[in-house]
Design a protein around this motif. Structure first.
Motif, PDB file in Angstrom:
ATOM      1  N   THR A  95      69.570  50.427  12.778  1.00 23.49           N
ATOM      2  CA  THR A  95      68.751  50.899  11.639  1.00 23.49           C
ATOM      3  C   THR A  95      67.619  49.945  11.303  1.00 23.49           C
ATOM      4  O   THR A  95      66.595  50.352  10.761  1.00 23.49           O
ATOM      5  N   ARG A  96      67.834  48.659  11.539  1.00 22.15           N
ATOM      6  CA  ARG A  96      66.838  47.668  11.091  1.00 22.15           C
ATOM      7  C   ARG A  96      66.934  46.418  11.961  1.00 22.15           C
ATOM      8  O   ARG A  96      67.789  46.316  12.827  1.00 22.15           O
ATOM      9  N   ILE A 140      66.920  43.383  14.425  1.00 21.29           N
ATOM     10  CA  ILE A 140      66.913  43.209  15.877  1.00 21.29           C
ATOM     11  C   ILE A 140      67.342  44.497  16.587  1.00 21.29           C
ATOM     12  O   ILE A 140      66.739  44.887  17.597  1.00 21.29           O
ATOM     13  N   ASN A 191      81.016  52.954  12.480  1.00 22.41           N
ATOM     14  CA  ASN A 191      81.464  51.700  11.888  1.00 22.41           C
ATOM     15  C   ASN A 191      82.220  50.979  12.990  1.00 22.41           C
ATOM     16  O   ASN A 191      83.286  51.436  13.419  1.00 22.41           O
ATOM     17  N   VAL A 192      81.676  49.865  13.457  1.00 19.16           N
ATOM     18  CA  VAL A 192      82.264  49.215  14.642  1.00 19.16           C
ATOM     19  C   VAL A 192      83.651  48.619  14.375  1.00 19.16           C
ATOM     20  O   VAL A 192      84.349  48.248  15.318  1.00 19.16           O
ATOM     21  N   ASN A 236      74.905  45.022  19.327  1.00 24.12           N
ATOM     22  CA  ASN A 236      74.038  44.249  18.441  1.00 24.12           C
ATOM     23  C   ASN A 236      74.599  44.108  17.026  1.00 24.12           C
ATOM     24  O   ASN A 236      74.304  43.137  16.342  1.00 24.12           O
ATOM     25  N   ALA A 295      74.713  37.485  20.968  1.00 21.16           N
ATOM     26  CA  ALA A 295      75.459  36.355  20.385  1.00 21.16           C
ATOM     27  C   ALA A 295      74.536  35.634  19.412  1.00 21.16           C
ATOM     28  O   ALA A 295      73.840  36.289  18.609  1.00 21.16           O
ATOM     29  N   TYR A 353      81.470  32.714  11.961  1.00 15.81           N
ATOM     30  CA  TYR A 353      80.385  33.329  12.747  1.00 15.81           C
ATOM     31  C   TYR A 353      80.239  32.609  14.099  1.00 15.81           C
ATOM     32  O   TYR A 353      80.121  33.248  15.152  1.00 15.81           O
ATOM     33  N   LYS A 373      80.678  34.311  17.777  1.00 11.96           N
ATOM     34  CA  LYS A 373      79.549  34.354  18.719  1.00 11.96           C
ATOM     35  C   LYS A 373      79.858  33.571  20.002  1.00 11.96           C
ATOM     36  O   LYS A 373      79.469  33.980  21.100  1.00 11.96           O
ATOM     37  N   GLY A 405      67.779  32.670  18.404  1.00 15.02           N
ATOM     38  CA  GLY A 405      67.711  31.549  17.450  1.00 15.02           C
ATOM     39  C   GLY A 405      67.594  32.132  16.059  1.00 15.02           C
ATOM     40  O   GLY A 405      68.340  33.056  15.701  1.00 15.02           O
ATOM     41  N   ILE A 452      65.759  34.449  13.606  1.00 16.62           N
ATOM     42  CA  ILE A 452      64.859  35.593  13.715  1.00 16.62           C
ATOM     43  C   ILE A 452      64.590  36.140  12.320  1.00 16.62           C
ATOM     44  O   ILE A 452      65.494  36.191  11.469  1.00 16.62           O
ATOM     45  N   THR A 501      64.687  38.557   9.953  1.00 20.67           N
ATOM     46  CA  THR A 501      65.300  39.857   9.624  1.00 20.67           C
ATOM     47  C   THR A 501      65.975  39.719   8.260  1.00 20.67           C
ATOM     48  O   THR A 501      65.984  38.632   7.671  1.00 20.67           O
TER      49      THR A 501
HETATM   50  P1  NAD Z   1      70.624  42.839  10.129  1.00 20.69           P
HETATM   51  O1  NAD Z   1      71.534  42.494   9.023  1.00 20.69           O
HETATM   52  O2  NAD Z   1      69.197  43.147   9.853  1.00 20.69           O
HETATM   53  O3  NAD Z   1      71.223  44.064  10.993  1.00 20.69           O
HETATM   54  C1  NAD Z   1      72.585  44.155  11.311  1.00 20.69           C
HETATM   55  C2  NAD Z   1      72.886  45.545  11.820  1.00 20.69           C
HETATM   56  O4  NAD Z   1      74.310  45.627  12.071  1.00 20.69           O
HETATM   57  C3  NAD Z   1      72.554  46.638  10.785  1.00 20.69           C
HETATM   58  O5  NAD Z   1      71.973  47.742  11.441  1.00 20.69           O
HETATM   59  C4  NAD Z   1      73.933  47.003  10.225  1.00 20.69           C
HETATM   60  O6  NAD Z   1      74.013  48.339   9.759  1.00 20.69           O
HETATM   61  C5  NAD Z   1      74.808  46.796  11.455  1.00 20.69           C
HETATM   62  N1  NAD Z   1      76.220  46.647  11.066  1.00 20.69           N
HETATM   63  C6  NAD Z   1      76.761  45.733  10.241  1.00 20.69           C
HETATM   64  N2  NAD Z   1      78.089  45.974  10.089  1.00 20.69           N
HETATM   65  C7  NAD Z   1      78.380  47.053  10.858  1.00 20.69           C
HETATM   66  C8  NAD Z   1      79.561  47.790  11.123  1.00 20.69           C
HETATM   67  N3  NAD Z   1      80.749  47.468  10.565  1.00 20.69           N
HETATM   68  N4  NAD Z   1      79.493  48.861  11.958  1.00 20.69           N
HETATM   69  C9  NAD Z   1      78.323  49.203  12.523  1.00 20.69           C
HETATM   70  N5  NAD Z   1      77.165  48.565  12.312  1.00 20.69           N
HETATM   71  C10 NAD Z   1      77.195  47.490  11.486  1.00 20.69           C
HETATM   72  O7  NAD Z   1      70.746  41.608  11.135  1.00 20.69           O
HETATM   73  P2  NAD Z   1      69.918  41.193  12.431  1.00 20.69           P
HETATM   74  O8  NAD Z   1      69.328  39.876  12.145  1.00 20.69           O
HETATM   75  O9  NAD Z   1      69.068  42.277  12.940  1.00 20.69           O
HETATM   76  O10 NAD Z   1      71.162  40.925  13.436  1.00 20.69           O
HETATM   77  C11 NAD Z   1      71.425  41.692  14.591  1.00 20.69           C
HETATM   78  C12 NAD Z   1      72.323  40.880  15.509  1.00 20.69           C
HETATM   79  O11 NAD Z   1      71.647  39.680  15.894  1.00 20.69           O
HETATM   80  C13 NAD Z   1      73.646  40.436  14.880  1.00 20.69           C
HETATM   81  O12 NAD Z   1      74.677  40.501  15.831  1.00 20.69           O
HETATM   82  C14 NAD Z   1      73.358  39.003  14.498  1.00 20.69           C
HETATM   83  O13 NAD Z   1      74.546  38.233  14.405  1.00 20.69           O
HETATM   84  C15 NAD Z   1      72.470  38.563  15.635  1.00 20.69           C
HETATM   85  N6  NAD Z   1      71.652  37.393  15.343  1.00 20.69           N
HETATM   86  C16 NAD Z   1      70.717  37.409  14.365  1.00 20.69           C
HETATM   87  C17 NAD Z   1      69.960  36.257  14.134  1.00 20.69           C
HETATM   88  C18 NAD Z   1      68.904  36.170  13.070  1.00 20.69           C
HETATM   89  O14 NAD Z   1      68.375  35.054  12.869  1.00 20.69           O
HETATM   90  N7  NAD Z   1      68.536  37.235  12.402  1.00 20.69           N
HETATM   91  C19 NAD Z   1      70.187  35.111  14.918  1.00 20.69           C
HETATM   92  C20 NAD Z   1      71.149  35.146  15.912  1.00 20.69           C
HETATM   93  C21 NAD Z   1      71.879  36.296  16.125  1.00 20.69           C
END
Ligand code: NAD
Length: 246
Positions: free
Chosen positions: A16-17, A19, A62-63, A89, A140, A154, A158, A185, A187, A189
């Motif tokens: 939805t949003r 990454i 819902n994962v 993701n 990860a 976390y 990961k 790293g 990001i 978001t």
């Molecule tokens: P975000 O919070 O913007 O998006 C997370 C997404 O996961 C959303 O679409 C949400 O609906 C979904 N989600 C959460 N719980 C869920 C569930 N129970 N069932 C199904 N979907 C679910 O975060 P993001 O920054 O886009 O993160 C995406 C991935 O990247 C994650 O795995 C996060 O750990 C990883 N990550 C992010 C960063 C960062 O700096 N943003 C860094 C390293 C890793």
């Protein structure tokens, strides 16, 4: 853009949003038919609106719900075709120092960020092995390699994704399925947006390129690992972090 992923059917969780949305858009722009998941009907509808022009759609998932991913994979196979690219993701954070961490915060992170990956890989791998082709890319984090105070749950999840992916790569490589990891790293978001300015500046101080990453930076790496140019890469972790001191 050359359509290197034409003919592929990709499933991206948490699209939805952030990454996940960028990954879904990038795979679709490279020609894949993308099914993106959301946790609500309205989220799924917004994904269908974004990807519909290219044949893609949103689905609710819902994962953490046992049986849900298996049901989704079956229904995609029936309605659209077999999934050839899986991107795990979806993820959350529940930060706290270990002294203060509650069991439910530990468990929620393990369930959402790690057990979900085990479940969805298990759900798609049979079809991929039968087809003798498939790409799995798990998201990860740099924190899974470096660790971070306040994120032991976390970091453990990961790091688990990285070790799990290396193991699965060895199990199914001979059947034409690759399993790789992208470790982002910091990001820009929703996950990082709420952080205090000084914490963000301290993070940027650790990044050689001097900026937070964009979701599209991660999406391009995922598309590479999902595409034909990565045919001989498996069990790897691609670090996309702007050059962080690890
Ligand atoms: P975000 O919070 O913007 O998006 C997370 C997404 O996961 C959303 O679409 C949400 O609906 C979904 N989600 C959460 N719980 C869920 C569930 N129970 N069932 C199904 N979907 C679910 O975060 P993001 O920054 O886009 O993160 C995406 C991935 O990247 C994650 O795995 C996060 O750990 C990883 N990550 C992010 C960063 C960062 O700096 N943003 C860094 C390293 C890793």
């Amino acid at each position: 853009m050359t359509e290197t992923l034409k003919g592929e059917i990709a499933l991206v969780t948490g699209a939805t949003r952030g990454i996940g949305a960028a990954i879904a858009d990038e795979l679709a722009s490279q020609g894949a038919l993308v099914i993106g998941t959301a946790t609500s009907e309205s989220g799924a509808a917004s994904i269908t609106e974004r990807l519909g022009a290219r044949g893609g759609q949103g689905r609710v998932l819902n994962v953490t719900e046992a049986g849900a991913i298996e049901a989704l994979v079956d229904s995609i196979a029936k309605d659209i075709g077999p999934i050839s690219i899986l991107v795990n993701n979806a993820g959350i954070t529940r930060d706290n120092l270990l002294m203060r961490m509650k069991d439910e915060d530990w468990q929620a992170i393990l369930d959402t960020n790690l057990t979900s990956v085990y479940r969805s890989c298990k759900a798609v791998m049979r079809g991929m092995m039968k087809a003798r082709r498939g790409r799995i890319v798990n998201i990860a984090s740099v924190i899974g390699v470096t660790g971070n105070a306040g994120q032991s749950n976390y970091a453990a999840a990961k790091a688990g994704i990285i070790a799990f992916s290396k193991s699965l790569a060895r199990e199914i490589g001979s059947r034409g399925v690759t399993v790789n990891v992208v470790a982002p790293g910091f990001i820009d978001t929703d996950m990082t947006r709420g952080l205090p300015e000084d914490a963000k500046n301290a993070m940027i101080g650790q990044i050689a390129l001097g900026r937070l990453g964009e979701p599209a930076d991660i999406a391009r790496a995922v598309a590479f690992l999902a595409g034909p140019n990565a045919a001989y890469i498996t069990g790897e972790t691609l670090h996309v972090n702007g050059g962080m001191y690890m």
